[in-house]
Write an enzyme that holds these catalytic residues in place. Sequence first.
Site, mmCIF file in Angstrom:
data_model
loop_
_atom_site.group_PDB
_atom_site.id
_atom_site.type_symbol
_atom_site.label_atom_id
_atom_site.label_comp_id
_atom_site.label_asym_id
_atom_site.label_seq_id
_atom_site.Cartn_x
_atom_site.Cartn_y
_atom_site.Cartn_z
ATOM 1 N N GLU A 14 0.814 23.019 -20.542
ATOM 2 C CA GLU A 14 -0.347 22.987 -21.501
ATOM 3 C C GLU A 14 -1.135 21.798 -20.711
ATOM 4 O O GLU A 14 -2.450 21.965 -20.555
ATOM 5 C CB GLU A 14 -0.235 22.467 -22.704
ATOM 6 C CG GLU A 14 -1.151 22.191 -23.887
ATOM 7 C CD GLU A 14 -0.621 21.307 -25.009
ATOM 8 O OE1 GLU A 14 -1.603 21.287 -25.824
ATOM 9 O OE2 GLU A 14 0.396 21.104 -25.133
ATOM 10 N N HIS A 15 -0.581 20.844 -20.594
ATOM 11 C CA HIS A 15 -1.336 19.599 -19.782
ATOM 12 C C HIS A 15 -0.523 19.552 -18.472
ATOM 13 O O HIS A 15 0.481 19.283 -18.561
ATOM 14 C CB HIS A 15 -0.915 18.265 -20.495
ATOM 15 C CG HIS A 15 -1.377 18.394 -22.119
ATOM 16 N ND1 HIS A 15 -0.470 18.477 -22.872
ATOM 17 C CD2 HIS A 15 -2.529 18.361 -22.424
ATOM 18 C CE1 HIS A 15 -1.186 18.390 -24.106
ATOM 19 N NE2 HIS A 15 -2.452 18.185 -23.958
ATOM 20 N N ASP A 31 -7.006 14.069 -24.641
ATOM 21 C CA ASP A 31 -6.792 14.315 -25.787
ATOM 22 C C ASP A 31 -7.818 13.559 -26.906
ATOM 23 O O ASP A 31 -7.823 13.957 -28.019
ATOM 24 C CB ASP A 31 -5.470 13.742 -26.158
ATOM 25 C CG ASP A 31 -4.134 14.619 -25.748
ATOM 26 O OD1 ASP A 31 -4.503 15.596 -25.300
ATOM 27 O OD2 ASP A 31 -2.917 14.243 -25.799
ATOM 28 N N GLN A 41 3.549 11.606 -23.975
ATOM 29 C CA GLN A 41 3.578 12.742 -24.548
ATOM 30 C C GLN A 41 4.656 13.216 -25.450
ATOM 31 O O GLN A 41 4.590 14.191 -26.216
ATOM 32 C CB GLN A 41 3.272 13.959 -23.282
ATOM 33 C CG GLN A 41 1.822 13.938 -22.716
ATOM 34 C CD GLN A 41 0.802 13.977 -23.677
ATOM 35 O OE1 GLN A 41 0.564 15.148 -24.299
ATOM 36 N NE2 GLN A 41 -0.232 12.898 -23.755
ATOM 37 N N GLN A 74 -1.752 27.019 -46.937
ATOM 38 C CA GLN A 74 -2.636 27.248 -48.063
ATOM 39 C C GLN A 74 -4.112 26.860 -47.438
ATOM 40 O O GLN A 74 -5.336 27.572 -47.976
ATOM 41 C CB GLN A 74 -2.384 26.431 -49.094
ATOM 42 C CG GLN A 74 -2.323 25.111 -49.138
ATOM 43 C CD GLN A 74 -1.136 24.245 -48.471
ATOM 44 O OE1 GLN A 74 -0.181 25.017 -47.888
ATOM 45 N NE2 GLN A 74 -0.703 23.115 -48.719
ATOM 46 N N TYR A 89 -8.989 23.711 -38.199
ATOM 47 C CA TYR A 89 -7.874 22.932 -38.930
ATOM 48 C C TYR A 89 -7.551 21.622 -38.189
ATOM 49 O O TYR A 89 -7.490 21.722 -36.777
ATOM 50 C CB TYR A 89 -6.544 23.885 -38.784
ATOM 51 C CG TYR A 89 -5.522 23.271 -39.740
ATOM 52 C CD1 TYR A 89 -5.569 23.688 -41.212
ATOM 53 C CD2 TYR A 89 -4.434 22.451 -39.101
ATOM 54 C CE1 TYR A 89 -4.319 23.037 -41.831
ATOM 55 C CE2 TYR A 89 -3.665 22.022 -39.830
ATOM 56 C CZ TYR A 89 -3.533 22.222 -40.958
ATOM 57 O OH TYR A 89 -2.531 21.412 -41.993
ATOM 58 N N ASN A 105 1.399 22.486 -37.379
ATOM 59 C CA ASN A 105 2.826 22.772 -37.200
ATOM 60 C C ASN A 105 2.995 24.308 -37.126
ATOM 61 O O ASN A 105 2.048 25.048 -36.962
ATOM 62 C CB ASN A 105 3.592 22.312 -38.454
ATOM 63 C CG ASN A 105 3.116 22.651 -39.706
ATOM 64 O OD1 ASN A 105 2.373 23.777 -39.799
ATOM 65 N ND2 ASN A 105 3.389 21.868 -40.810
ATOM 66 N N HIS A 115 -17.716 64.451 -27.762
ATOM 67 C CA HIS A 115 -18.497 63.527 -26.953
ATOM 68 C C HIS A 115 -19.284 64.246 -25.979
ATOM 69 O O HIS A 115 -20.437 64.025 -25.753
ATOM 70 C CB HIS A 115 -17.448 62.538 -26.015
ATOM 71 C CG HIS A 115 -16.905 61.739 -27.046
ATOM 72 N ND1 HIS A 115 -15.979 61.837 -28.215
ATOM 73 C CD2 HIS A 115 -16.774 60.330 -26.554
ATOM 74 C CE1 HIS A 115 -15.578 60.421 -28.517
ATOM 75 N NE2 HIS A 115 -16.189 59.512 -27.653
ATOM 76 N N HIS A 172 4.605 13.159 -29.262
ATOM 77 C CA HIS A 172 4.118 14.285 -30.268
ATOM 78 C C HIS A 172 5.098 14.609 -31.175
ATOM 79 O O HIS A 172 4.685 15.033 -32.394
ATOM 80 C CB HIS A 172 3.577 15.279 -29.296
ATOM 81 C CG HIS A 172 2.207 14.874 -28.749
ATOM 82 N ND1 HIS A 172 1.169 15.343 -29.765
ATOM 83 C CD2 HIS A 172 1.624 14.954 -27.452
ATOM 84 C CE1 HIS A 172 -0.177 14.988 -29.056
ATOM 85 N NE2 HIS A 172 0.230 14.861 -27.763
#
Length: 435
Positions: A319-320, A353, A249, A181, A119, A204, A412, A252
């Site tokens: 994250e960063h 990035d 940053q 979708q 995506y 998103n 078993h 974003h």
Amino acid sequence: MAREYLKKASLTSASDAGETQTIVRGILDDIEAGGDEAAMRYAAKFDKYEGNVLLTAEEIAAAAAKVPEKVKRDIEFSHQNVKRFAEAQKATVTDFETEILPGLTAGQKSIPVSAAGCYVPGGRYSHIASAIMTVTTAKVAGCDHIVACSPPRPDVGVAPAIIYAAHVCGADKILAMGGVQGVAAMTFGLFGLPKANILVGPGNQFVAEAKRILYGRVGIDMFAGPTDSLILADKTADPEVVAVDLVGQAEHGYNSPVWLVTDDRKIAETVLARVPELIEALPELNRDNARAAWRDYAEVILCADREEMAATSDDYAPEHLTVQAEDLDWWLERLNCYGSLFLGEETTVAFGDKASGTNHVLPTSGAATYTGGLSVHKYMKIVTWQRSTRDGAKPVAEATARISRLEGMEGHARTADIRLAKYFPDETFDLTAHE
């Protein structure tokens, strides 16, 4: 000295997950039942797009013709860097076999998943780099079929540079469909596509929730929330560079946290004063996002020393993570929780990035405490195998029978019993669970 918050966030990155989940689940159920036609209805409703959804070779070529040559070179440069890094990552996982006992051999084998769905966001910003990051790594991993999916714009379609990047990096099909979708189309194998084995890429809150709901029937890269970034800065840091990096940053999105952690009050106060000025100089959309993110989610934290700074960073698990401080090797060794680490002023999050080679699909919302980001390994299954001689199987069968009976799993145990009886008919074995 305890941590001192010179600026404290009034909000957290947690969204109204309940409402989002209800909406997304309804859309997924509708599309799974209604197939291509239902997906097209949602594309018309949310994307405001009724054009061709599975791009033809002619449409890809036409899009490529619209991309300036300079941009093409930049895309190809980034692709090569990401490809080189992914190839080096892949080389760290090797197939092997080892003799566990005389006659008993076990091994490891890495197998890429067959179909990957990538995506690529295209809403507020056209995330060209996301096409590079996701498609390239899937290609290096060896996936048989790769779909790049990106939201089209009304009466325009997918951004030409995204189409070009996805094509250059190895996408087999490009799907002009966004949101839930688009995720559903890849998962359910609509429009003649193979069903995806794994879904990757940022999006998103609706895309993230769709991936969360579908996880289990399909693999995903990670659970993702709003992007976040933390900077560790000591007295040697340039406050102007720190401030610009924070703003870079924050643009974003309105709910993208940025944090500054420092042991120098002057650095903190200078950055606090400078960031709002830098935000006001941005273009309107970027300014609105950064202004809200700084106002509601940003924090500036003053610590006693570098050890407390490092501990604070590990608690946030960003994250960063950027380090603009002395003794970079110390920080590299000490820091434990981050998605991607940027050591020194000479590198920055934007490099990762866009073009430096490491992947920008990374864990958010504290997930860096337990996982890393997207890598070539995410597309690969690490499986095991074993082979044995009859003599090699003998002690394993004895132990298996006894452990199974102790657990109460008689079926078993009997799979071990039958082999011992067949292979060693003249021997007697104590296969009971107790003395």
